[in-house]
Design a protein around this motif. Structure first.
Motif, mmCIF file in Angstrom:
data_model
loop_
_atom_site.group_PDB
_atom_site.id
_atom_site.type_symbol
_atom_site.label_atom_id
_atom_site.label_comp_id
_atom_site.label_asym_id
_atom_site.label_seq_id
_atom_site.Cartn_x
_atom_site.Cartn_y
_atom_site.Cartn_z
ATOM 1 N N LYS A 109 0.912 -1.121 0.020
ATOM 2 C CA LYS A 109 0.001 -0.054 0.079
ATOM 3 C C LYS A 109 0.940 1.260 0.007
ATOM 4 N N LEU A 110 1.946 1.280 0.765
ATOM 5 C CA LEU A 110 2.812 2.490 0.845
ATOM 6 C C LEU A 110 3.452 2.748 -0.612
ATOM 7 N N PHE A 111 3.955 1.696 -1.299
ATOM 8 C CA PHE A 111 4.599 1.604 -2.406
ATOM 9 C C PHE A 111 3.442 2.091 -3.402
ATOM 10 N N ASP A 112 2.340 1.598 -3.363
ATOM 11 C CA ASP A 112 1.245 2.145 -4.473
ATOM 12 C C ASP A 112 0.839 3.501 -4.272
ATOM 13 N N CYS A 113 0.830 3.998 -2.831
ATOM 14 C CA CYS A 113 0.461 5.414 -2.893
ATOM 15 C C CYS A 113 1.682 6.203 -2.869
ATOM 16 N N GLY A 114 3.065 5.660 -3.224
ATOM 17 C CA GLY A 114 4.121 6.860 -3.296
ATOM 18 C C GLY A 114 4.759 6.949 -2.130
ATOM 19 N N LEU A 115 4.415 6.586 -0.841
ATOM 20 C CA LEU A 115 5.109 6.881 0.316
ATOM 21 C C LEU A 115 6.402 6.255 0.554
ATOM 22 N N ILE A 116 6.754 5.104 -0.277
ATOM 23 C CA ILE A 116 8.261 4.591 -0.401
ATOM 24 C C ILE A 116 8.409 4.138 -1.484
ATOM 25 N N VAL A 117 9.792 4.082 -1.918
ATOM 26 C CA VAL A 117 10.506 3.484 -3.066
ATOM 27 C C VAL A 117 10.960 2.260 -2.336
ATOM 28 N N ILE A 118 10.862 1.261 -3.262
ATOM 29 C CA ILE A 118 11.333 -0.033 -2.855
ATOM 30 C C ILE A 118 12.656 -0.313 -3.836
ATOM 31 N N GLN A 119 13.700 -0.771 -3.269
ATOM 32 C CA GLN A 119 15.201 -1.257 -4.019
ATOM 33 C C GLN A 119 15.194 -2.695 -3.702
ATOM 34 N N LYS A 120 15.612 -3.427 -4.818
ATOM 35 C CA LYS A 120 16.100 -4.902 -4.310
ATOM 36 C C LYS A 120 17.420 -4.961 -4.460
ATOM 37 N N GLU A 121 18.028 -5.567 -3.533
ATOM 38 C CA GLU A 121 19.554 -5.956 -3.637
ATOM 39 C C GLU A 121 19.721 -7.242 -4.499
ATOM 40 N N LYS A 122 20.284 -6.984 -5.681
ATOM 41 C CA LYS A 122 20.417 -7.963 -6.821
ATOM 42 C C LYS A 122 21.080 -9.141 -6.302
ATOM 43 N N ARG A 123 22.387 -8.987 -5.495
ATOM 44 C CA ARG A 123 23.172 -10.230 -5.377
ATOM 45 C C ARG A 123 23.188 -10.419 -3.694
ATOM 46 N N SER A 124 22.246 -10.045 -2.953
ATOM 47 C CA SER A 124 22.341 -10.280 -1.666
ATOM 48 C C SER A 124 22.169 -11.770 -1.377
ATOM 49 N N ARG A 125 22.962 -12.174 -0.446
ATOM 50 C CA ARG A 125 22.782 -13.404 0.095
ATOM 51 C C ARG A 125 21.848 -13.399 1.735
ATOM 52 N N LEU A 126 21.503 -11.966 2.000
ATOM 53 C CA LEU A 126 20.915 -11.873 3.109
ATOM 54 C C LEU A 126 19.386 -12.236 2.882
ATOM 55 N N TYR A 127 18.891 -12.523 4.078
ATOM 56 C CA TYR A 127 17.514 -12.796 4.084
ATOM 57 C C TYR A 127 16.568 -11.595 3.596
ATOM 58 N N ASN A 128 17.226 -10.408 4.048
ATOM 59 C CA ASN A 128 16.441 -9.003 3.689
ATOM 60 C C ASN A 128 17.166 -8.737 2.581
ATOM 61 N N LYS A 129 16.543 -8.661 1.464
ATOM 62 C CA LYS A 129 17.106 -7.981 0.253
ATOM 63 C C LYS A 129 16.434 -6.893 -0.054
ATOM 64 N N TYR A 130 15.362 -6.471 0.540
ATOM 65 C CA TYR A 130 14.624 -5.062 0.286
ATOM 66 C C TYR A 130 15.071 -4.023 0.699
ATOM 67 N N ARG A 131 15.003 -2.855 0.416
ATOM 68 C CA ARG A 131 15.432 -1.628 0.975
ATOM 69 C C ARG A 131 14.513 -0.470 0.596
ATOM 70 N N TYR A 132 14.049 0.307 1.659
ATOM 71 C CA TYR A 132 12.907 1.480 1.558
ATOM 72 C C TYR A 132 13.286 2.761 1.678
#
Length: 147
Positions: free
Chosen positions: A77-100
């Motif tokens: 919802k936050l992404f759809d209404c423009g309150l956050i931009v989501i970035q994806k870590e391409k080569r991450s081996r980490l469990y959390n690969k998303y950044r906001y």
């Protein structure tokens, strides 16, 4: 219990700072107070040196008291209404690969111009409040008081 005074500093306590215009996002479909709480937490985790926030959905669930799936829905919802931009870590081996990257909200006028249905919903709610108080009479003479 201590009375909260927003102008006072409280030792040992920190507070979220949220732009007031986010309250009008509540008139968008499916956005609710929980959505804005996730926005607050993402903003709180924002690292200005890195330029993003990177709490995992599990961490957001822990901090908000919500379930992981609910957090994921709020992020969408936050992404759809423009309150956050989501970035994806391409080569991450980490469990959390998303950044906001939290975005400044649109002001009330901009938001309602972009989302006319939200504006209509707001105006309908405002009319209900105005109607509820239309019957209130201001007393201008103490002789009109009836105790």
């Amino acid at each position: 219990m201590t009375i909260y005074d927003k102008k006072k500093k409280y030792e040992g306590m920190t507070f979220y700072k949220r732009p007031k215009d986010t309250r009008y996002y509540l008139y968008l479909p499916r956005v609710n107070a929980g959505t804005l709480m996730i926005y607050d937490i993402i903003c709180d985790f924002y690292n200005s040196e890195l330029g993003y926030s990177f709490p995992s959905q599990d961490r957001l669930a822990l901090e908000s008291g919500m379930g992981r799936d609910t957090v994921g829905n709020h992020i969408k919802k936050l992404f759809d209404c423009g309150l956050i931009v989501i970035q994806k870590e391409k080569r991450s081996r980490l469990y959390n690969k998303y950044r906001y990257v939290p975005q400044m909200p649109l002001n009330k006028e901009e938001l309602f111009r972009k989302y006319p249905k939200a504006h209509k919903k707001y105006e309908e709610a405002k009319m209900k409040v105005d109607d509820r108080y239309a019957e209130i009479e201001t007393i201008t003479n103490s002789n009109d008081l009836r105790f």
